[in-house]
Design a protein around this motif. Structure first.
Motif, PDB file in Angstrom:
ATOM      1  N   GLU A 546       8.759   2.487   3.024  1.00  0.00           N
ATOM      2  CA  GLU A 546       8.395   1.315   3.822  1.00  0.00           C
ATOM      3  C   GLU A 546       6.939   0.921   3.679  1.00  0.00           C
ATOM      4  O   GLU A 546       6.593  -0.242   3.837  1.00  0.00           O
ATOM      5  CB  GLU A 546       8.706   1.565   5.302  1.00  0.00           C
ATOM      6  CG  GLU A 546      10.191   1.553   5.623  1.00  0.00           C
ATOM      7  CD  GLU A 546      10.445   1.509   7.116  1.00  0.00           C
ATOM      8  OE1 GLU A 546       9.461   1.506   7.881  1.00  0.00           O
ATOM      9  OE2 GLU A 546      11.615   1.470   7.517  1.00  0.00           O
ATOM     10  N   THR A 547       6.052   1.880   3.426  1.00  0.00           N
ATOM     11  CA  THR A 547       4.632   1.555   3.332  1.00  0.00           C
ATOM     12  C   THR A 547       4.019   2.215   2.102  1.00  0.00           C
ATOM     13  O   THR A 547       4.447   3.297   1.687  1.00  0.00           O
ATOM     14  CB  THR A 547       3.866   2.027   4.585  1.00  0.00           C
ATOM     15  OG1 THR A 547       4.014   3.444   4.722  1.00  0.00           O
ATOM     16  CG2 THR A 547       4.390   1.334   5.831  1.00  0.00           C
ATOM     17  N   TRP A 548       3.017   1.533   1.539  1.00  0.00           N
ATOM     18  CA  TRP A 548       2.258   2.047   0.400  1.00  0.00           C
ATOM     19  C   TRP A 548       0.779   1.858   0.704  1.00  0.00           C
ATOM     20  O   TRP A 548       0.375   0.798   1.179  1.00  0.00           O
ATOM     21  CB  TRP A 548       2.607   1.272  -0.887  1.00  0.00           C
ATOM     22  CG  TRP A 548       4.007   1.487  -1.377  1.00  0.00           C
ATOM     23  CD1 TRP A 548       5.141   0.919  -0.901  1.00  0.00           C
ATOM     24  CD2 TRP A 548       4.413   2.342  -2.455  1.00  0.00           C
ATOM     25  NE1 TRP A 548       6.236   1.347  -1.603  1.00  0.00           N
ATOM     26  CE2 TRP A 548       5.821   2.227  -2.573  1.00  0.00           C
ATOM     27  CE3 TRP A 548       3.736   3.177  -3.332  1.00  0.00           C
ATOM     28  CZ2 TRP A 548       6.547   2.925  -3.531  1.00  0.00           C
ATOM     29  CZ3 TRP A 548       4.462   3.870  -4.293  1.00  0.00           C
ATOM     30  CH2 TRP A 548       5.850   3.750  -4.380  1.00  0.00           C
ATOM     31  N   THR A 549       0.002   2.878   0.405  1.00  0.00           N
ATOM     32  CA  THR A 549      -1.439   2.688   0.518  1.00  0.00           C
ATOM     33  C   THR A 549      -1.887   1.710  -0.558  1.00  0.00           C
ATOM     34  O   THR A 549      -1.202   1.519  -1.573  1.00  0.00           O
ATOM     35  CB  THR A 549      -2.192   4.014   0.350  1.00  0.00           C
ATOM     36  OG1 THR A 549      -1.961   4.511  -0.974  1.00  0.00           O
ATOM     37  CG2 THR A 549      -1.721   5.038   1.378  1.00  0.00           C
ATOM     38  N   ALA A 550      -3.038   1.094  -0.346  1.00  0.00           N
ATOM     39  CA  ALA A 550      -3.526   0.093  -1.296  1.00  0.00           C
ATOM     40  C   ALA A 550      -3.723   0.701  -2.681  1.00  0.00           C
ATOM     41  O   ALA A 550      -3.405   0.079  -3.705  1.00  0.00           O
ATOM     42  CB  ALA A 550      -4.827  -0.518  -0.784  1.00  0.00           C
ATOM     43  N   SER A 551      -4.220   1.945  -2.736  1.00  0.00           N
ATOM     44  CA  SER A 551      -4.478   2.571  -4.040  1.00  0.00           C
ATOM     45  C   SER A 551      -3.175   2.894  -4.764  1.00  0.00           C
ATOM     46  O   SER A 551      -3.048   2.657  -5.976  1.00  0.00           O
ATOM     47  CB  SER A 551      -5.317   3.833  -3.848  1.00  0.00           C
ATOM     48  OG  SER A 551      -4.661   4.741  -2.974  1.00  0.00           O
ATOM     49  N   ASP A 552      -2.171   3.432  -4.037  1.00  0.00           N
ATOM     50  CA  ASP A 552      -0.888   3.734  -4.680  1.00  0.00           C
ATOM     51  C   ASP A 552      -0.192   2.458  -5.141  1.00  0.00           C
ATOM     52  O   ASP A 552       0.422   2.411  -6.210  1.00  0.00           O
ATOM     53  CB  ASP A 552       0.020   4.497  -3.715  1.00  0.00           C
ATOM     54  CG  ASP A 552      -0.420   5.949  -3.547  1.00  0.00           C
ATOM     55  OD1 ASP A 552      -1.249   6.402  -4.365  1.00  0.00           O
ATOM     56  OD2 ASP A 552       0.051   6.616  -2.609  1.00  0.00           O
ATOM     57  N   PHE A 553      -0.279   1.423  -4.323  1.00  0.00           N
ATOM     58  CA  PHE A 553       0.332   0.142  -4.693  1.00  0.00           C
ATOM     59  C   PHE A 553      -0.306  -0.403  -5.972  1.00  0.00           C
ATOM     60  O   PHE A 553       0.380  -0.856  -6.895  1.00  0.00           O
ATOM     61  CB  PHE A 553       0.170  -0.854  -3.544  1.00  0.00           C
ATOM     62  CG  PHE A 553       0.681  -2.236  -3.854  1.00  0.00           C
ATOM     63  CD1 PHE A 553       2.037  -2.514  -3.858  1.00  0.00           C
ATOM     64  CD2 PHE A 553      -0.201  -3.265  -4.148  1.00  0.00           C
ATOM     65  CE1 PHE A 553       2.507  -3.786  -4.141  1.00  0.00           C
ATOM     66  CE2 PHE A 553       0.257  -4.536  -4.436  1.00  0.00           C
ATOM     67  CZ  PHE A 553       1.619  -4.793  -4.427  1.00  0.00           C
ATOM     68  N   GLU A 554      -1.628  -0.328  -6.039  1.00  0.00           N
ATOM     69  CA  GLU A 554      -2.325  -0.856  -7.214  1.00  0.00           C
ATOM     70  C   GLU A 554      -1.960  -0.067  -8.465  1.00  0.00           C
ATOM     71  O   GLU A 554      -1.722  -0.638  -9.535  1.00  0.00           O
ATOM     72  CB  GLU A 554      -3.836  -0.825  -6.984  1.00  0.00           C
ATOM     73  CG  GLU A 554      -4.626  -1.400  -8.159  1.00  0.00           C
ATOM     74  CD  GLU A 554      -6.110  -1.478  -7.874  1.00  0.00           C
ATOM     75  OE1 GLU A 554      -6.861  -1.843  -8.792  1.00  0.00           O
ATOM     76  OE2 GLU A 554      -6.508  -1.164  -6.738  1.00  0.00           O
ATOM     77  N   ARG A 555      -1.905   1.280  -8.357  1.00  0.00           N
ATOM     78  CA  ARG A 555      -1.558   2.084  -9.530  1.00  0.00           C
ATOM     79  C   ARG A 555      -0.149   1.774 -10.018  1.00  0.00           C
ATOM     80  O   ARG A 555       0.107   1.678 -11.222  1.00  0.00           O
ATOM     81  CB  ARG A 555      -1.687   3.575  -9.191  1.00  0.00           C
ATOM     82  CG  ARG A 555      -3.127   4.073  -9.173  1.00  0.00           C
ATOM     83  CD  ARG A 555      -3.185   5.591  -9.253  1.00  0.00           C
ATOM     84  NE  ARG A 555      -2.613   6.222  -8.069  1.00  0.00           N
ATOM     85  CZ  ARG A 555      -3.312   6.531  -6.986  1.00  0.00           C
ATOM     86  NH1 ARG A 555      -4.601   6.259  -6.936  1.00  0.00           N
ATOM     87  NH2 ARG A 555      -2.734   7.122  -5.957  1.00  0.00           N
ATOM     88  N   LEU A 556       0.779   1.611  -9.079  1.00  0.00           N
ATOM     89  CA  LEU A 556       2.158   1.325  -9.466  1.00  0.00           C
ATOM     90  C   LEU A 556       2.260  -0.038 -10.150  1.00  0.00           C
ATOM     91  O   LEU A 556       2.933  -0.189 -11.171  1.00  0.00           O
ATOM     92  CB  LEU A 556       3.054   1.358  -8.224  1.00  0.00           C
ATOM     93  CG  LEU A 556       4.556   1.189  -8.470  1.00  0.00           C
ATOM     94  CD1 LEU A 556       5.087   2.317  -9.341  1.00  0.00           C
ATOM     95  CD2 LEU A 556       5.308   1.149  -7.148  1.00  0.00           C
ATOM     96  N   VAL A 557       1.565  -1.036  -9.600  1.00  0.00           N
ATOM     97  CA  VAL A 557       1.627  -2.386 -10.168  1.00  0.00           C
ATOM     98  C   VAL A 557       0.980  -2.419 -11.549  1.00  0.00           C
ATOM     99  O   VAL A 557       1.525  -2.987 -12.498  1.00  0.00           O
ATOM    100  CB  VAL A 557       0.946  -3.391  -9.218  1.00  0.00           C
ATOM    101  CG1 VAL A 557       0.850  -4.761  -9.882  1.00  0.00           C
ATOM    102  CG2 VAL A 557       1.728  -3.500  -7.919  1.00  0.00           C
ATOM    103  N   ARG A 558      -0.185  -1.796 -11.667  1.00  0.00           N
ATOM    104  CA  ARG A 558      -0.871  -1.815 -12.967  1.00  0.00           C
ATOM    105  C   ARG A 558      -0.089  -1.026 -14.006  1.00  0.00           C
ATOM    106  O   ARG A 558      -0.177  -1.299 -15.207  1.00  0.00           O
ATOM    107  CB  ARG A 558      -2.290  -1.270 -12.817  1.00  0.00           C
ATOM    108  CG  ARG A 558      -3.195  -2.187 -12.004  1.00  0.00           C
ATOM    109  CD  ARG A 558      -4.649  -1.774 -12.087  1.00  0.00           C
ATOM    110  NE  ARG A 558      -5.483  -2.608 -11.238  1.00  0.00           N
ATOM    111  CZ  ARG A 558      -5.934  -3.808 -11.581  1.00  0.00           C
ATOM    112  NH1 ARG A 558      -5.603  -4.315 -12.764  1.00  0.00           N
ATOM    113  NH2 ARG A 558      -6.695  -4.507 -10.756  1.00  0.00           N
ATOM    114  N   GLY A 559       0.676  -0.038 -13.574  1.00  0.00           N
ATOM    115  CA  GLY A 559       1.512   0.698 -14.506  1.00  0.00           C
ATOM    116  C   GLY A 559       2.597  -0.165 -15.117  1.00  0.00           C
ATOM    117  O   GLY A 559       3.136   0.159 -16.183  1.00  0.00           O
ATOM    118  N   ALA A 560       2.943  -1.254 -14.434  1.00  0.00           N
ATOM    119  CA  ALA A 560       3.920  -2.201 -14.974  1.00  0.00           C
ATOM    120  C   ALA A 560       3.236  -3.346 -15.708  1.00  0.00           C
ATOM    121  O   ALA A 560       3.860  -4.383 -15.958  1.00  0.00           O
ATOM    122  CB  ALA A 560       4.785  -2.749 -13.842  1.00  0.00           C
TER     123      ALA A 560
END
Length: 616
Positions: A546-560
């Motif tokens: 349900e929630t993602w920290t800003a850093s985890d969200f950014e890493r996941l997005v940049r990985g794509a």
């Protein structure tokens, strides 16, 4: 029928003082009752009756202000009523002014004015009295005189009528007061727009709390009194009794669709409805850690006043909320929230500056909800990293004080304190130094109870707790550090049994495919129709929690191979087109509206990426 009416018309208008005039007028009234649905006949019959009243100088004591909107011309008797006010110097009352606005051919009467005529009249009168405290008055000087030319329905004669000997002012050709009155009318219509729109969604145009909450501030509560089922009274009872109610039932009480309340946007809408009526609830997504489940209990409480906008937490609310919830983690470590521990937490809420009255009430309500279900507080340990470093020492002092508030110190409370100290990067030895001021050195009881009794102030004697009041002349008690070390070793031995309850499981790492040079695709998931494959893969990963920290969200997005801001915008645009709701909300943490996909069959699209800094 019209031929018959022509005869009645000639009888009244062409004969001087006909002896049967009262009977003819009564007959015209009867015809209006029978044929009043015919707009043409209704207009001609009304003009005949008005013209005869002017001709015979038999004006009514009270004018009929029910007028047809957007008439071809202002009705005769309305002109007469306005002229009489101007001639005598009296103010034009709001109801007469509203009738003038409605009848004017240039007025645009929109749907809210038709659906809520009573509310419109009330708003209009209030606005006129506010803008014209001395009343709407028009000076008679320079105003043309009223001339009435009656043209027969049969078209066979015209008759000039001069009311009051031709000395009655006619203001209907002037720009004021109609200009100002029309602006007030348009503003009142705009203020009823949201209410009208919400009313239009309801079956049979029946008002509900959701609709009434859209009214201007002064009209809400009193218009709730006529609602079926007395929902506002039910809210009052819930707030007075500190009763729990599920979010789903609360939505139904407010007049919303209970089957759609799982969505975060709908929960925010519910919170706005209650706040507009002067109530808050503990599951408000603007204040809570995450979106509530439909069957999750919440507590309703009264606000200081009805809110005019959505409620948002103040700067001091979030830190205090986290501090209170971490205190609950410690208080529940021994399996019981003791009244003295609850009193300590409640007192902390009262003593903290910079909190509003409503924020204090909300925190105390959250305290009561968590007291009924200890599992609700466990997730708050994941947010301990949000505590500023310069506040951690103060928080540590408070957590130790809460653990000791009930007069005993349990080994499981020590275990939880050790865990929180580690998460805050505080020295473990500082924990035991803090405990020195709270624990009295005594021998372990032989009954198998591993609680350590505390010295607490005289006069506070919780039942069942061994208390040794300290002598005022005795030196300050000290803790046997070696004994505490033994307790700590024993705690580690038992921690494996208690870990499932009081220790959060580590979040599973995000599973990604081994890195390759190109993106692989598979058959699309029906849940993500309309999305590019890399966006579909990204969304399939995001909805796993349900929630993602800003850093985890950014890493996941940049990985794509995507940019965080652009990816968030693209996913929300797609979600708005498909569900009419946002799928991603917030910045840190990023909140995922996973309920949008709860009914779909999961079929994750495959995408092979390499994410720097995350386990693959």
């Amino acid at each position: 029928m019209f031929l018959y009416f022509y005869g009645l018309e000639r009888r009244l208008m062409l004969e001087e003082s006909p002896p049967d005039a009262d009977g003819v007028i009564a007959e015209v009234g009867r015809l209006l009752q029978v044929y009043g649905g015919n707009g043409s006949f209704k207009r001609y019959a009304g003009e005949l009756l008005s013209a005869y009243q002017l001709k015979s100088a038999q004006l009514p004591e009270k004018f009929d202000l029910e007028v047809e909107e957007n008439s071809y011309e202002i009705p005769i008797m309305l002109k007469v009523a306005l002229g009489m006010r101007v001639r005598s110097g009296d103010a034009i009352e709001p109801d007469l002014l509203l009738a003038y606005v409605l009848a004017d051919p240039e007025t645009r009467v929109r749907t809210p004015a038709r659906r809520a005529q009573t509310l419109l009249r009330e708003l209009f009168a209030e606005a006129v009295e506010k803008q014209y405290p001395n009343g709407v008055r028009v000076a008679p000087a320079g105003v043309r005189k009223l001339k009435v030319n009656y043209r027969a329905c049969s078209g066979t004669f015209d008759l000039a009528i001069r009311p009051f000997g031709g000395d009655l002012p006619d203001i209907t050709n002037r720009s004021e007061p109609i200009g100002g009155a029309r602006r007030i009318f348009d503003d009142c219509t705009d203020r009823l727009d949201n209410y009208s729109r919400m009313l239009g969604r309801s079956e049979g145009l029946k008002p509900s709390l959701a609709a009434v909450a859209q009214l201007p501030l002064g009209l809400r509560v009193k218009n709730c009194e006529t609602l079926a089922g007395s929902p506002l009274r039910r809210l009052q009872e819930l707030a007075s009794n500190d009763a729990l109610i599920s979010i789903q039932k609360l939505a139904e009480l407010a007049g919303m669709d209970p089957d759609k309340i799982a969505a975060r946007a709908k929960q925010k809408e519910l919170s706005g409805i209650l706040a507009a009526l002067g109530y808050g609830h503990t599951a408000d997504p603007s204040f809570s850690l995450k979106s509530a489940k439909p069957n999750e209990p919440a507590m309703v409480f009264a606000l200081e006043r009805e809110a005019e906008a959505d409620l948002e937490p103040g700067d001091r609310y979030r830190p205090m909320q986290l501090s209170i919830m971490l205190g609950m983690v410690i208080a529940f470590a021994d399996g019981l929230l003791h009244p003295l521990e609850e009193r300590r937490l409640s007192g902390k809420i009262d003593e903290t500056p910079c909190l509003s009255r409503d924020e204090r009430v909300r925190l105390k309500a959250e305290l009561k909800v968590c007291a009924a279900d200890a599992s609700r507080v466990v997730a708050w340990t994941k947010r301990i990293g949000d505590v500023p470093k310069d506040r951690r020492e103060d928080l540590a002092d408070e957590l130790v004080a809460i653990a000791a508030a009930d007069g005993t110190l349990h080994t499981r409370e020590v275990s939880q304190l050790e865990k929180l100290f580690r998460l805050m990067d505080l020295d473990q030895n500082s924990l035991y130094l803090r405990l020195q001021g709270s624990v009295a050195p005594q021998n372990r009881p032989r009954d198998g109870n591993d609680d350590l009794p505390l010295i607490i102030p005289a006069g506070i004697r919780p039942p069942g707790i061994p208390v040794s009041p300290a002598s005022p002349r005795a030196p300050a008690p000290r803790v046997d550090i070696s004994r505490l070390e033994a307790i700590r070793r024993e705690t580690r031995t038992t921690s494996s049994v208690l870990a499932d309850i009081f220790v959060d499981e580590a979040e599973p790492p995000i599973e990604l495919q081994p890195a390759t040079e190109e993106i692989e695709t598979s058959k699309g998931d029906a849940r993500f129709d309309g999305l590019e494959r890399r966006y579909a893969w990204l969304l399939s990963q995001l909805i796993e929690q349900e929630t993602w920290t800003a850093s985890d969200f950014e890493r996941l997005v940049r990985g794509a191979d995507l940019m965080p801001g652009a990816a968030k915008q693209a996913l929300n645009d797609w979600s708005l087109d498909r569900f009419d709701e946002l799928v991603l909300d917030g910045d840190n943490p990023v909140i995922v509206n996973a309920s949008l996909f709860s009914e779909a069959t999961p079929q994750s699209p495959s995408l092979t990426v390499s994410v720097e800094g995350m386990s693959a």
